[in-house]
Design a protein around this motif. Structure first.
Motif, mmCIF file in Angstrom:
data_model
loop_
_atom_site.group_PDB
_atom_site.id
_atom_site.type_symbol
_atom_site.label_atom_id
_atom_site.label_comp_id
_atom_site.label_asym_id
_atom_site.label_seq_id
_atom_site.Cartn_x
_atom_site.Cartn_y
_atom_site.Cartn_z
ATOM 1 N N LEU A 431 -29.036 99.001 15.529
ATOM 2 C CA LEU A 431 -27.925 98.775 14.597
ATOM 3 C C LEU A 431 -28.303 97.765 13.520
ATOM 4 O O LEU A 431 -27.519 97.514 12.615
ATOM 5 N N PHE A 432 -29.493 97.175 13.663
ATOM 6 C CA PHE A 432 -30.070 96.279 12.675
ATOM 7 C C PHE A 432 -29.302 94.959 12.582
ATOM 8 O O PHE A 432 -28.418 94.673 13.374
ATOM 9 N N HIS A 433 -29.689 94.178 11.577
ATOM 10 C CA HIS A 433 -29.277 92.780 11.450
ATOM 11 C C HIS A 433 -27.757 92.618 11.317
ATOM 12 O O HIS A 433 -27.071 93.456 10.736
ATOM 13 N N GLY A 434 -27.260 91.497 11.870
ATOM 14 C CA GLY A 434 -25.855 91.139 11.732
ATOM 15 C C GLY A 434 -25.679 89.637 11.698
ATOM 16 O O GLY A 434 -26.584 88.875 12.053
ATOM 17 N N ASP A 435 -24.484 89.208 11.293
ATOM 18 C CA ASP A 435 -24.207 87.779 11.124
ATOM 19 C C ASP A 435 -23.438 87.158 12.286
ATOM 20 O O ASP A 435 -23.278 85.936 12.326
ATOM 21 N N ALA A 436 -22.902 87.956 13.199
ATOM 22 C CA ALA A 436 -22.109 87.391 14.296
ATOM 23 C C ALA A 436 -22.140 88.335 15.486
ATOM 24 O O ALA A 436 -22.124 89.565 15.327
ATOM 25 N N MET A 437 -22.163 87.749 16.685
ATOM 26 C CA MET A 437 -22.077 88.548 17.909
ATOM 27 C C MET A 437 -21.518 87.699 19.040
ATOM 28 O O MET A 437 -21.560 86.465 18.999
ATOM 29 N N HIS A 438 -21.002 88.377 20.050
ATOM 30 C CA HIS A 438 -20.367 87.733 21.196
ATOM 31 C C HIS A 438 -20.746 88.499 22.459
ATOM 32 O O HIS A 438 -20.620 89.727 22.499
ATOM 33 N N VAL A 439 -21.193 87.773 23.483
ATOM 34 C CA VAL A 439 -21.617 88.379 24.739
ATOM 35 C C VAL A 439 -20.849 87.729 25.883
ATOM 36 O O VAL A 439 -20.765 86.500 25.968
ATOM 37 N N GLY A 440 -20.276 88.537 26.745
ATOM 38 C CA GLY A 440 -19.548 88.046 27.910
ATOM 39 C C GLY A 440 -18.899 89.213 28.629
ATOM 40 O O GLY A 440 -19.146 90.386 28.300
ATOM 41 N N ASP A 441 -18.048 88.894 29.586
ATOM 42 C CA ASP A 441 -17.274 89.949 30.245
ATOM 43 C C ASP A 441 -16.054 90.211 29.374
ATOM 44 O O ASP A 441 -14.927 89.855 29.723
ATOM 45 N N LEU A 442 -16.288 90.829 28.236
ATOM 46 C CA LEU A 442 -15.236 91.052 27.250
ATOM 47 C C LEU A 442 -14.244 92.101 27.707
ATOM 48 O O LEU A 442 -13.069 92.066 27.346
ATOM 49 N N ASP A 443 -14.716 93.068 28.500
ATOM 50 C CA ASP A 443 -13.867 94.132 29.048
ATOM 51 C C ASP A 443 -13.972 94.092 30.564
ATOM 52 O O ASP A 443 -14.894 94.668 31.157
ATOM 53 N N PRO A 444 -13.052 93.405 31.242
ATOM 54 C CA PRO A 444 -13.156 93.260 32.696
ATOM 55 C C PRO A 444 -12.921 94.564 33.464
ATOM 56 O O PRO A 444 -13.160 94.599 34.670
ATOM 57 N N SER A 445 -12.475 95.610 32.795
ATOM 58 C CA SER A 445 -12.298 96.899 33.478
ATOM 59 C C SER A 445 -13.618 97.652 33.606
ATOM 60 O O SER A 445 -13.683 98.665 34.301
ATOM 61 N N ARG A 446 -14.673 97.176 32.938
ATOM 62 C CA ARG A 446 -15.991 97.783 33.028
ATOM 63 C C ARG A 446 -16.905 96.897 33.861
ATOM 64 O O ARG A 446 -16.754 95.680 33.881
ATOM 65 N N PRO A 447 -17.912 97.450 34.513
ATOM 66 C CA PRO A 447 -18.879 96.617 35.229
ATOM 67 C C PRO A 447 -19.779 95.858 34.267
ATOM 68 O O PRO A 447 -20.140 96.349 33.198
ATOM 69 N N GLY A 448 -20.115 94.644 34.623
ATOM 70 C CA GLY A 448 -21.086 93.887 33.860
ATOM 71 C C GLY A 448 -20.538 93.274 32.586
ATOM 72 O O GLY A 448 -19.328 93.120 32.407
ATOM 73 N N LEU A 449 -21.455 92.912 31.688
ATOM 74 C CA LEU A 449 -21.130 92.216 30.455
ATOM 75 C C LEU A 449 -21.180 93.172 29.264
ATOM 76 O O LEU A 449 -21.837 94.214 29.320
ATOM 77 N N GLU A 450 -20.494 92.762 28.192
ATOM 78 C CA GLU A 450 -20.510 93.528 26.953
ATOM 79 C C GLU A 450 -20.953 92.633 25.803
ATOM 80 O O GLU A 450 -20.892 91.408 25.901
ATOM 81 N N LYS A 451 -21.364 93.284 24.714
ATOM 82 C CA LYS A 451 -21.753 92.581 23.495
ATOM 83 C C LYS A 451 -20.991 93.194 22.329
ATOM 84 O O LYS A 451 -21.083 94.396 22.074
#
Length: 662
Positions: A431-451
């Motif tokens: 998806l190439f370069h970006g200026d902001a991102m967030h990683v965590g368990d953003l969607d607790p209904s899914r297993p693992g972490l999201e970005k």
């Protein structure tokens, strides 16, 4: 504060007595061999804040607290609670005054034990003032004056006493983006106690340029002695906190812009009166480069090694032609882009991860500091033989560190790509370069972490402006289109009607839930930072010198705190010097600079809460987030569990608290 009307069952507070729960489906279970990571020893961090309803006293719950731990609170020697305080770590003293002092003791099995017995004074103005030693003004070689502003900060326990100290970067007012030419003043890094005592100053020297993308300093206890060190890129002329000079003290590698011939990005020859000549002025594109580790107590340099990778491969000269061949431009806009993080790559000890380049060639190096010596753990080069296609040009202006596969060892998420804990390619979403991102368990209904991230190279990624990815695999869960650069984006739980975070970006007026569904036609205008501040489980919005609450019923924000006279940093990013769970209970503090940069002010919430959590600084991902927060385009820290409305009991962090060595 707006009234909170939860529509789902309230969360179960995280206490030290909670058993280690199995990790989410599809990831290793808690019974798998997951190492216990070493982390700093913290005291109770008691703080007393004057608010509208009285004095709020709060303190830390620690991961190694025994089962059944409770607390007693004393004002001026008189106990305030009739029964030991359990499951939470804050108390609103309605009868307290600005002159009151407070102590917290622990209660275990009905017996009171020694706790934080040092009296804590009230922050009568709602903040702690930390005086600063502002560097003297200067003049550039071409006669232009500059002064200094307090910029990004970090925290670490530098002396092993269980309290954090502040490590602060000073930026000259003529600092430049890498796309710009021009001289800059030197960068300084100071250390201060919370009482305002200056411990040391490191002068980065004439051969380190000033700007958001150059000096990324990392603070952690890298050698396991219970006291934090600082690791940062240095050069000839860097002066440590004891006056010792690194490298050649007389070397000056700063370009005066007078080179007679150089090739631009297209390979065309430019002469000394060309545009590229102005681009070269003030840049440092020659000379040796180092990585140094500094003693947290004294600022003394402990070890210095060559920085990897150098601008030019071994055997090639430091020339514009080489720069063009290796980094795709001739004036350092790509080769001098640095980001950094701290990662527990073996699951036990922290390592410093130094990253160079992200628009094109991307390189990463992990360093260990053991027994007084820095050593390379591994290196990665997106242009190296054997590296799959698609790892160049994917990096962001920041990095995130998280254990995305649940094995207890951290991975490095560098924008639209990730590396495994051993430095091997894990995935690229292209998806190439970006200026902001967030990683965590953003969607607790899914297993693992999201970005969640926003992107700017529309033509290269198929006009995707933002996307939610599986942080373990890089699989795109959903995406949103855009015609132009989406410069900012935020992920935070701000609406209790929907499980998980809400997300929004600067290119769209709409607010989305974590499933990508539109839930409001107008998103908050604040898209820079988030903070847990008031008493509920939702996160508040931190932008400029203001903390605001999103009112989901009318799609607008209302201010909870306006820090008069305080300034944010980094231009339109409007970020604080630091925001983290520095003191008190699990809510976050914010550190701002005064308009004249003669002081920092540390603000802590005066609002009580009915929720109790282990201090966020003992959550592994959150602690790593605070270490990398100062990197380039600063981003807010995130936990490795979902903290928000509808949350379930998080797992107990598997850590070992390291006591300081004598």
């Amino acid at each position: 504060m707006l009234p909170i009307k939860p529509v789902r069952q309230k969360a179960v507070p995280l206490m030290a007595s909670v058993a280690l729960l199995a990790l989410t489906a599809g990831l290793p279970s808690a019974s798998a061999e997951v190492p216990a990571r070493h982390m700093e020893r913290l005291d109770r961090g008691t703080v007393a804040i004057k608010g509208d309803g009285g004095i709020l006293v709060s303190w830390r719950i620690l991961a190694d607290d025994p089962d059944g731990m409770a607390f007693n609170l004393y004002r001026d020697g008189q106990k305030l609670n009739t029964q030991p305080i359990q499951k939470i770590s804050n108390f609103l003293d309605k009868a307290g005054t600005a002159s009151s002092t407070y102590t917290v003791s622990t209660v275990l099995n009905g017996k009171e034990t020694k706790g934080n017995l040092a009296p804590v004074r009230v922050w009568a103005n709602g903040y702690l003032s930390i005086p600063l030693d502002k560097p003297a003004d200067g003049v550039t070689p071409d006669g232009k004056p500059y002064s200094y502003t307090a910029n990004d900060a970090s925290v670490g326990d530098l002396d092993g006493d269980g309290r954090y100290e502040i490590i602060l970067k000073w930026d000259p007012t003529n600092s430049h983006d890498n796309s710009q030419g021009g001289y800059t003043g030197p960068v300084y890094i100071d250390a201060y106690t919370l009482d305002g005592k200056k411990l040391w100053r490191v002068n980065m020297g004439p051969n380190i340029r000033a700007g958001a993308h150059y000096t990324q300093f990392q603070v952690a206890d890298y050698d396991g002695d219970g006291k934090a060190e600082m690791i940062v890129k240095t050069a000839d002329g860097t002066v440590d906190g004891q006056g010792k000079v690194i490298g050649d003290p007389k070397a000056n590698w700063v370009s005066d812009g007078g080179e007679t011939e150089v090739r631009d990005r297209t390979g065309s020859v430019q002469t000394s009166d060309g545009k590229l000549m102005a681009q070269l002025q003030g840049r440092i594109l020659k000379g040796p480069e180092y990585l140094s580790v500094f003693n947290g107590q004294t600022g003394a340099v402990m070890d210095t090694v060559p920085y990897w990778p150098p601008r030019a491969p071994e055997g090639m000269p430091d020339t514009p032609e080489t720069m063009k061949a290796v980094w795709d431009d001739a004036y350092g806009n790509r080769s001098e882009r640095y980001i950094a993080g701290t990662a527990w790559l073996d699951g036990v000890h922290p390592s410093a991860v130094m990253i160079r380049g992200y628009y094109g060639r991307t390189t990463e190096a992990a360093y260990d500091f053991r027994n007084g010596k820095l050593s390379l753990r591994w290196t990665f080069d997106s242009k190296a033989a054997g590296v799959p296609e698609g790892y160049s040009g994917q990096g962001n202006h920041q990095v995130s560190i998280a254990d995305v596969d649940g094995d207890g060892r951290d991975e490095i998420i560098n924008g639209s790509m990730a590396l495994d804990d051993n430095g091997t390619p894990l995935w690229t979403a292209k998806l190439f370069h970006g200026d902001a991102m967030h990683v965590g368990d953003l969607d607790p209904s899914r297993p693992g972490l999201e970005k969640f991230g926003v992107h700017e190279e529309m033509k290269n990624n198929g006009y995707i402006g933002s996307a939610l990815l599986d942080a373990r695999t890089g699989q795109i869960i959903w995406e949103k289109p855009a015609e132009k650069d989406t410069g900012r984006g935020l992920s935070a739980d701000i609406d209790p009607r929907y499980l998980g975070d809400e997300v929004w970006g600067s290119n769209s007026p709409q607010l989305f839930n974590i499933k990508g569904e539109v839930i409001a036609d107008h998103a908050p205008r604040q898209t820079n930072f988030a903070i847990w501040w008031d008493g509920d489980l939702l996160r508040e919005l931190l932008d400029g010198n203001t903390i605001s609450k999103w009112d989901w019923t009318i799609s607008t924000t209302k201010p909870l705190l306006v820090a008069e006279g305080m300034m944010s940093n980094n231009g339109t990013k409007s970020t604080p010097a630091l925001s983290a769970d520095i003191l008190g209970d699990w809510r976050e503090e914010v550190l701002w600079r005064s308009a004249d940069s003669h002081e920092l002010r540390l603000y802590s919430t005066p609002i009580p809460t009915t929720y109790g959590f282990i201090t966020l600084m003992q959550d592994p991902q959150y602690r790593a987030s605070v270490a990398w927060q100062n990197t380039a385009y600063n981003q807010p820290p995130h936990t490795d569990f979902y903290l928000g409305e509808g949350m379930t009991t998080p797992k107990l962090p598997k850590i070992v608290v390291v006591a300081p060595q004598k």
